[in-house]
Design an enzyme around this catalytic site. Sequence first.
Site, PDB file in Angstrom:
ATOM      1  N   LEU A   1       4.360   2.271  -4.405  1.00 54.88           N
ATOM      2  CA  LEU A   1       5.581   2.020  -5.173  1.00 54.88           C
ATOM      3  C   LEU A   1       5.498   0.700  -5.948  1.00 54.88           C
ATOM      4  O   LEU A   1       6.497   0.203  -6.439  1.00 54.88           O
ATOM      5  CB  LEU A   1       6.807   1.986  -4.242  1.00 54.88           C
ATOM      6  CG  LEU A   1       7.074   3.257  -3.430  1.00 54.88           C
ATOM      7  CD1 LEU A   1       8.296   3.069  -2.526  1.00 54.88           C
ATOM      8  CD2 LEU A   1       7.279   4.468  -4.335  1.00 54.88           C
ATOM      9  N   GLY A   2       4.290   0.155  -6.019  1.00 60.15           N
ATOM     10  CA  GLY A   2       4.102  -1.106  -6.744  1.00 60.15           C
ATOM     11  C   GLY A   2       4.611  -2.305  -5.984  1.00 60.15           C
ATOM     12  O   GLY A   2       5.055  -3.292  -6.577  1.00 60.15           O
ATOM     13  N   SER A   3       4.539  -2.261  -4.658  1.00 59.54           N
ATOM     14  CA  SER A   3       5.190  -3.281  -3.828  1.00 59.54           C
ATOM     15  C   SER A   3       4.621  -4.686  -4.024  1.00 59.54           C
ATOM     16  O   SER A   3       5.378  -5.665  -4.040  1.00 59.54           O
ATOM     17  CB  SER A   3       5.140  -2.892  -2.349  1.00 59.54           C
ATOM     18  OG  SER A   3       3.826  -2.594  -1.941  1.00 59.54           O
ATOM     19  N   SER A   4       3.314  -4.820  -4.184  1.00 58.57           N
ATOM     20  CA  SER A   4       2.716  -6.157  -4.354  1.00 58.57           C
ATOM     21  C   SER A   4       3.167  -6.808  -5.656  1.00 58.57           C
ATOM     22  O   SER A   4       3.614  -7.956  -5.679  1.00 58.57           O
ATOM     23  CB  SER A   4       1.189  -6.071  -4.320  1.00 58.57           C
ATOM     24  OG  SER A   4       0.745  -5.601  -3.068  1.00 58.57           O
TER      25      SER A   4
ATOM     26  N   GLY B   1       0.803  -1.218   0.000  1.00 58.74           N
ATOM     27  CA  GLY B   1       0.000   0.000   0.000  1.00 58.74           C
ATOM     28  C   GLY B   1       0.834   1.265   0.000  1.00 58.74           C
ATOM     29  O   GLY B   1       0.345   2.343   0.316  1.00 58.74           O
ATOM     30  N   SER B   2       2.105   1.142  -0.383  1.00 55.08           N
ATOM     31  CA  SER B   2       3.014   2.293  -0.352  1.00 55.08           C
ATOM     32  C   SER B   2       2.901   3.166  -1.599  1.00 55.08           C
ATOM     33  O   SER B   2       3.377   4.300  -1.610  1.00 55.08           O
ATOM     34  CB  SER B   2       4.460   1.808  -0.225  1.00 55.08           C
ATOM     35  OG  SER B   2       4.821   1.054  -1.368  1.00 55.08           O
TER      36      SER B   2
ATOM     37  N   ASP C   1       3.291  -1.960 -13.062  1.00 54.26           N
ATOM     38  CA  ASP C   1       4.192  -2.367 -11.976  1.00 54.26           C
ATOM     39  C   ASP C   1       5.006  -3.607 -12.315  1.00 54.26           C
ATOM     40  O   ASP C   1       6.204  -3.693 -12.023  1.00 54.26           O
ATOM     41  CB  ASP C   1       3.400  -2.618 -10.684  1.00 54.26           C
ATOM     42  CG  ASP C   1       2.677  -1.376 -10.189  1.00 54.26           C
ATOM     43  OD1 ASP C   1       2.945  -0.290 -10.734  1.00 54.26           O
ATOM     44  OD2 ASP C   1       1.846  -1.496  -9.281  1.00 54.26           O
TER      45      ASP C   1
END
Length: 342
Positions: free
Chosen positions: A113-116, A110-111, A160
């Site tokens: 920055l495309g973390s998932s 949920g940052s 992402d």
Amino acid sequence: MIVRSKAPLRLGLAGGGTDVSPYSDQFGGYVLNATIDMYAYCTIEVTNTDKIEIRAADQDLSFESPAVDHLEIDGALDLHKGVYNRVVKEFNGGDPLGFKMTTYSDALAGSGLGSSSTMVVAILSAFVEWLNLPLGEYDIASLAYQIERKDIGLSGGKQDQYAATFGGFNFMEFYENDRVIVNPLRIKSWILDELETSMVLYFTGVSRESAKIIDEQARNVVENKKKSIDAMHQLKADALVMKEALLKGEIQRFAKHLNKSWEAKKKMAHTITNQAIDEIYQAALDAGAISGKISGAGGGGFMMLFVDPTKKVNVINELGKFPGKVFKCHFTKHGSVGWTIH
């Protein structure tokens, strides 16, 4: 044998949201993004046992199971399970694998920055390294997209997965039938230095669930809401202008259109901004920031600000009055990688 991998997180510079269906299917989408030196990491220890052990160290979550050909997608470590299921089915003849996997990320879910998606790419890259799978960059990115969006059913766009796989500065085009074209940009060193010197990356302190925002965006396109669709057209046009400005080193023009894009983005869905974000943004502008935007879907996460470098300390000091945190970051040229330790 131990296999490791890492994949870089990304900043969405322009056009984010136009990579989401059904907009990209109907009109085509353009996205300008760049990867930074924050990563998702995966380690696979090949155990040759009839057991699967998965641990997300940064979330303090773990899962154990006998080695089976399919793990149930049930809301717990679904990204990890989804990659495993697809790899076993498509590349291991349906035969189960025994291993111990550990993952962690430099950014919270949920940052913005495309973390998932970056985590999916990192896990997939580890399996590619372990099993020596014949997958190129487009293959890995496309497979990561299918796993996350179709197998697991998480809402979101396509940028992402491609950013994490390819790395660097990219101008991406998205069309119907999941067709994607990645155009790597050759940015001169002095332009990169000026961008880094002029940028402040600030975590607002709030993680958010991007799926709800993205679902609202998609709904607005389906319902043909003119305000939202026109905003996406503007974002797409800005992505083209900002790509050109970046290549030419026209930083002021780039920053000006970043602000224009942020104003357009806020019209795509009502939850993209809120009072807290608006207050932080205004305070940064008052302290000397030129422009900025939330990275990712919006609603929280990371905010990137472009500032006159002589006023950077002023802006950072002003942001210190809020509960979030300033992060140092540098652009990176490389996408996901995997390696083996014997």
